[in-house]
Design a protein around this motif. Structure first.
Motif, PDB file in Angstrom:
ATOM      1  N   GLY A   1       0.797  -1.225   0.000  1.00  0.00           N
ATOM      2  CA  GLY A   1       0.000   0.000   0.000  1.00  0.00           C
ATOM      3  C   GLY A   1       0.827   1.271   0.000  1.00  0.00           C
ATOM      4  N   CYS A   2       2.128   1.135  -0.127  1.00  0.00           N
ATOM      5  CA  CYS A   2       3.030   2.305  -0.166  1.00  0.00           C
ATOM      6  C   CYS A   2       2.964   3.127   1.121  1.00  0.00           C
ATOM      7  CB  CYS A   2       2.737   3.206  -1.360  1.00  0.00           C
ATOM      8  SG  CYS A   2       2.915   2.399  -2.929  1.00  0.00           S
ATOM      9  N   LEU A   3       2.660   2.465   2.238  1.00  0.00           N
ATOM     10  CA  LEU A   3       2.741   3.135   3.536  1.00  0.00           C
ATOM     11  C   LEU A   3       4.158   3.008   4.074  1.00  0.00           C
ATOM     12  CD1 LEU A   3      -0.589   1.690   4.933  1.00  0.00           C
ATOM     13  CD2 LEU A   3      -0.155   4.105   4.495  1.00  0.00           C
ATOM     14  N   ASP A   4       4.900   2.063   3.495  1.00  0.00           N
ATOM     15  CA  ASP A   4       6.265   1.796   3.925  1.00  0.00           C
ATOM     16  C   ASP A   4       7.041   1.295   2.705  1.00  0.00           C
ATOM     17  OD1 ASP A   4       8.375   1.535   5.639  1.00  0.00           O
ATOM     18  OD2 ASP A   4       7.388   0.111   6.991  1.00  0.00           O
ATOM     19  N   THR A   5       8.362   1.355   2.777  1.00  0.00           N
ATOM     20  CA  THR A   5       9.173   0.882   1.642  1.00  0.00           C
ATOM     21  C   THR A   5      10.041  -0.297   2.078  1.00  0.00           C
ATOM     22  OG1 THR A   5      10.784   2.575   2.206  1.00  0.00           O
ATOM     23  CG2 THR A   5       9.267   3.088   0.413  1.00  0.00           C
ATOM     24  N   PRO A   6      10.418  -1.160   1.118  1.00  0.00           N
ATOM     25  CA  PRO A   6      11.269  -2.300   1.467  1.00  0.00           C
ATOM     26  C   PRO A   6      12.653  -1.855   1.933  1.00  0.00           C
ATOM     27  CG  PRO A   6      10.374  -2.527  -0.773  1.00  0.00           C
ATOM     28  CD  PRO A   6      10.078  -1.145  -0.314  1.00  0.00           C
ATOM     29  N   SER A   7      13.290  -2.663   2.783  1.00  0.00           N
ATOM     30  CA  SER A   7      14.688  -2.410   3.149  1.00  0.00           C
ATOM     31  C   SER A   7      15.598  -2.804   1.992  1.00  0.00           C
ATOM     32  CB  SER A   7      15.084  -3.236   4.376  1.00  0.00           C
ATOM     33  OG  SER A   7      14.175  -3.037   5.421  1.00  0.00           O
ATOM     34  N   ASN A   8      15.235  -3.886   1.322  1.00  0.00           N
ATOM     35  CA  ASN A   8      15.984  -4.370   0.157  1.00  0.00           C
ATOM     36  C   ASN A   8      15.013  -4.904  -0.882  1.00  0.00           C
ATOM     37  OD1 ASN A   8      17.967  -5.260   2.674  1.00  0.00           O
ATOM     38  ND2 ASN A   8      19.024  -4.366   0.925  1.00  0.00           N
ATOM     39  N   GLY A   9      15.488  -4.987  -2.119  1.00  0.00           N
ATOM     40  CA  GLY A   9      14.681  -5.537  -3.192  1.00  0.00           C
ATOM     41  C   GLY A   9      13.893  -4.453  -3.894  1.00  0.00           C
ATOM     42  N   HIS A  10      13.095  -4.897  -4.847  1.00  0.00           N
ATOM     43  CA  HIS A  10      12.337  -3.946  -5.655  1.00  0.00           C
ATOM     44  C   HIS A  10      10.846  -4.206  -5.603  1.00  0.00           C
ATOM     45  CE1 HIS A  10      15.520  -1.653  -7.483  1.00  0.00           C
ATOM     46  NE2 HIS A  10      16.234  -2.759  -7.450  1.00  0.00           N
ATOM     47  N   TYR A  11      10.102  -3.127  -5.539  1.00  0.00           N
ATOM     48  CA  TYR A  11       8.641  -3.210  -5.604  1.00  0.00           C
ATOM     49  C   TYR A  11       8.157  -2.298  -6.711  1.00  0.00           C
ATOM     50  CZ  TYR A  11       3.722  -2.453  -4.342  1.00  0.00           C
ATOM     51  OH  TYR A  11       2.354  -2.339  -4.377  1.00  0.00           O
ATOM     52  N   GLN A  12       7.488  -2.882  -7.678  1.00  0.00           N
ATOM     53  CA  GLN A  12       6.871  -2.090  -8.740  1.00  0.00           C
ATOM     54  C   GLN A  12       5.361  -2.138  -8.611  1.00  0.00           C
ATOM     55  OE1 GLN A  12       8.015  -2.341 -12.717  1.00  0.00           O
ATOM     56  NE2 GLN A  12      10.200  -2.151 -12.319  1.00  0.00           N
ATOM     57  N   LEU A  13       4.761  -0.968  -8.538  1.00  0.00           N
ATOM     58  CA  LEU A  13       3.296  -0.842  -8.500  1.00  0.00           C
ATOM     59  C   LEU A  13       2.882  -0.039  -9.720  1.00  0.00           C
ATOM     60  CD1 LEU A  13       0.468  -0.934  -7.202  1.00  0.00           C
ATOM     61  CD2 LEU A  13       1.137   1.030  -5.812  1.00  0.00           C
ATOM     62  N   ALA A  14       2.032  -0.669 -10.539  1.00  0.00           N
ATOM     63  CA  ALA A  14       1.547  -0.011 -11.752  1.00  0.00           C
ATOM     64  C   ALA A  14       2.716   0.562 -12.573  1.00  0.00           C
ATOM     65  CB  ALA A  14       0.552   1.085 -11.397  1.00  0.00           C
ATOM     66  N   GLY A  15       3.802  -0.228 -12.638  1.00  0.00           N
ATOM     67  CA  GLY A  15       4.935   0.152 -13.461  1.00  0.00           C
ATOM     68  C   GLY A  15       5.901   1.140 -12.823  1.00  0.00           C
ATOM     69  N   ARG A  16       5.589   1.594 -11.615  1.00  0.00           N
ATOM     70  CA  ARG A  16       6.487   2.539 -10.934  1.00  0.00           C
ATOM     71  C   ARG A  16       7.328   1.790  -9.904  1.00  0.00           C
ATOM     72  NH1 ARG A  16       3.800   7.480 -10.331  1.00  0.00           N
ATOM     73  NH2 ARG A  16       5.699   8.269  -9.326  1.00  0.00           N
ATOM     74  N   ASP A  17       8.630   2.092  -9.876  1.00  0.00           N
ATOM     75  CA  ASP A  17       9.490   1.473  -8.885  1.00  0.00           C
ATOM     76  C   ASP A  17       9.388   2.233  -7.566  1.00  0.00           C
ATOM     77  OD1 ASP A  17      11.410   0.299  -7.321  1.00  0.00           O
ATOM     78  OD2 ASP A  17      12.879   0.122  -8.934  1.00  0.00           O
ATOM     79  N   VAL A  18       8.655   1.636  -6.645  1.00  0.00           N
ATOM     80  CA  VAL A  18       8.350   2.299  -5.375  1.00  0.00           C
ATOM     81  C   VAL A  18       9.610   2.544  -4.537  1.00  0.00           C
ATOM     82  CG1 VAL A  18       7.057   2.048  -3.214  1.00  0.00           C
ATOM     83  CG2 VAL A  18       6.032   1.301  -5.364  1.00  0.00           C
ATOM     84  N   SER A  19      10.578   1.623  -4.671  1.00  0.00           N
ATOM     85  CA  SER A  19      11.790   1.723  -3.842  1.00  0.00           C
ATOM     86  C   SER A  19      12.562   3.029  -4.070  1.00  0.00           C
ATOM     87  CB  SER A  19      12.720   0.525  -4.109  1.00  0.00           C
ATOM     88  OG  SER A  19      12.046  -0.496  -4.797  1.00  0.00           O
TER      89      SER A  19
END
Ligand code: ADP
Ligand code: ADP
Length: 233
Positions: free
Chosen positions: A54-72
């Motif tokens: 939900g993009c309330l927090d970000t990963p410490s490591n790795g990649h998260y893409q939501l709707a094509g955007r790299d959240v990290s």
């Protein structure tokens, strides 16, 4: 197309001079119009994963893409903007504003959008129609039943036309009959094309979804398609 892509995501916290992993090695792809339950014992990382999705927090490591955007890669402001645009949240405790009418509650996610108030009202009314509550616009939350309050919260989640609907124990405060009604509404939204992800510890809810992801100790222990769930729809 996948709306969510997690690659080797972990979330860690410093603890007693060591690193504690609330999530680790999470690889996950969630397709558009998927209908997912995230289950697992208490402390397994469900809330942590939900906060990342939900993009309330970000990963410490790795990649998260939501709707094509790299959240990290996003800063706090960009993260908040993506959250508002792409995610509809539904909570166990409804989280409605008690002093605002139903219509004002549903308009709330649009407050910072550049559009006329008239347009906001029209979008809120449209969302309320979709949950069957267009006749309650002037009511206050305390004049509604629990099930109606959760419908208002679902309308509020829908009003921005988000890419994903994210529910945190959305039926946790409802009796079983009302829970079934809310699940029927999720089924309807799924049929209309929404992507739905529900964190739950209730087996009934998990059985209802088309895919069940089970976390244990911060890792994906099981990720299965639920044919039974699929047949229900
Ligand atoms: P669940 O939602 O499945 O109960 P959580 O995601 O809340 O699990 O928590 C997973 C683990 O991460 C737990 O052991 C929890 O204590 C720990 N944890 C969560 N948030 C924090 C934090 N902010 N600081 C330290 N540990 C945390
Ligand atoms: P509970 O399951 O105890 O009722 P909530 O569902 O209210 O907890 O909250 C779950 C997570 O969502 C928490 O991390 C909380 O910080 C966050 N959260 C709660 N309310 C909001 C909100 N209105 N907007 C954004 N995030 C929220």
């Amino acid at each position: 197309a996948s709306v969510i892509e997690l690659q080797q995501v972990s979330k860690s916290y410093p603890m007693a001079g060591e690193t504690f992993y609330a999530l680790q090695h999470i690889n996950l792809s969630i397709a558009e119009n998927d209908y997912v339950a995230i289950i697992g014992p208490s402390g397994s990382g469900k809330s942590t994963l939900m906060n990342i999705l939900g993009c309330l927090d970000t990963p410490s490591n790795g990649h998260y893409q939501l709707a094509g955007r790299d959240v990290s890669t996003l800063n706090e402001a960009a993260l908040a903007a993506l959250r508002n645009e792409a995610v509809g949240f539904i909570f166990q405790s409804f989280n409605l504003l008690p002093r605002a009418t139903v219509l004002a509650n549903v308009m709330q996610p649009l407050v910072y959008r550049i559009m006329s108030n008239k347009k906001r009202q029209a979008m809120a009314l449209d969302a309320l129609q979709r949950v069957g509550l267009a006749n309650k616009t002037g009511h206050f939350p305390n004049q509604l039943s629990g099930g109606q309050r959760q419908r208002v919260a679902i309308a509020r989640a829908l009003v921005t036309k988000p890419r994903i609907l994210l529910g945190d124990e959305p039926t946790g405060n409802l009796d079983s009959k009302t829970s079934r009604e809310i699940m029927a509404l999720f089924d309807q939204l799924h049929q209309e094309g929404h992507t739905i992800i529900l964190v739950t510890h209730e087996q009934d809810i998990a059985d209802h979804c088309q895919r069940v992801i089970r976390l244990v100790d911060g890792e994906v222990e099981q990720d299965v398609r639920n044919e039974q769930g699929a047949r229900l729809h």
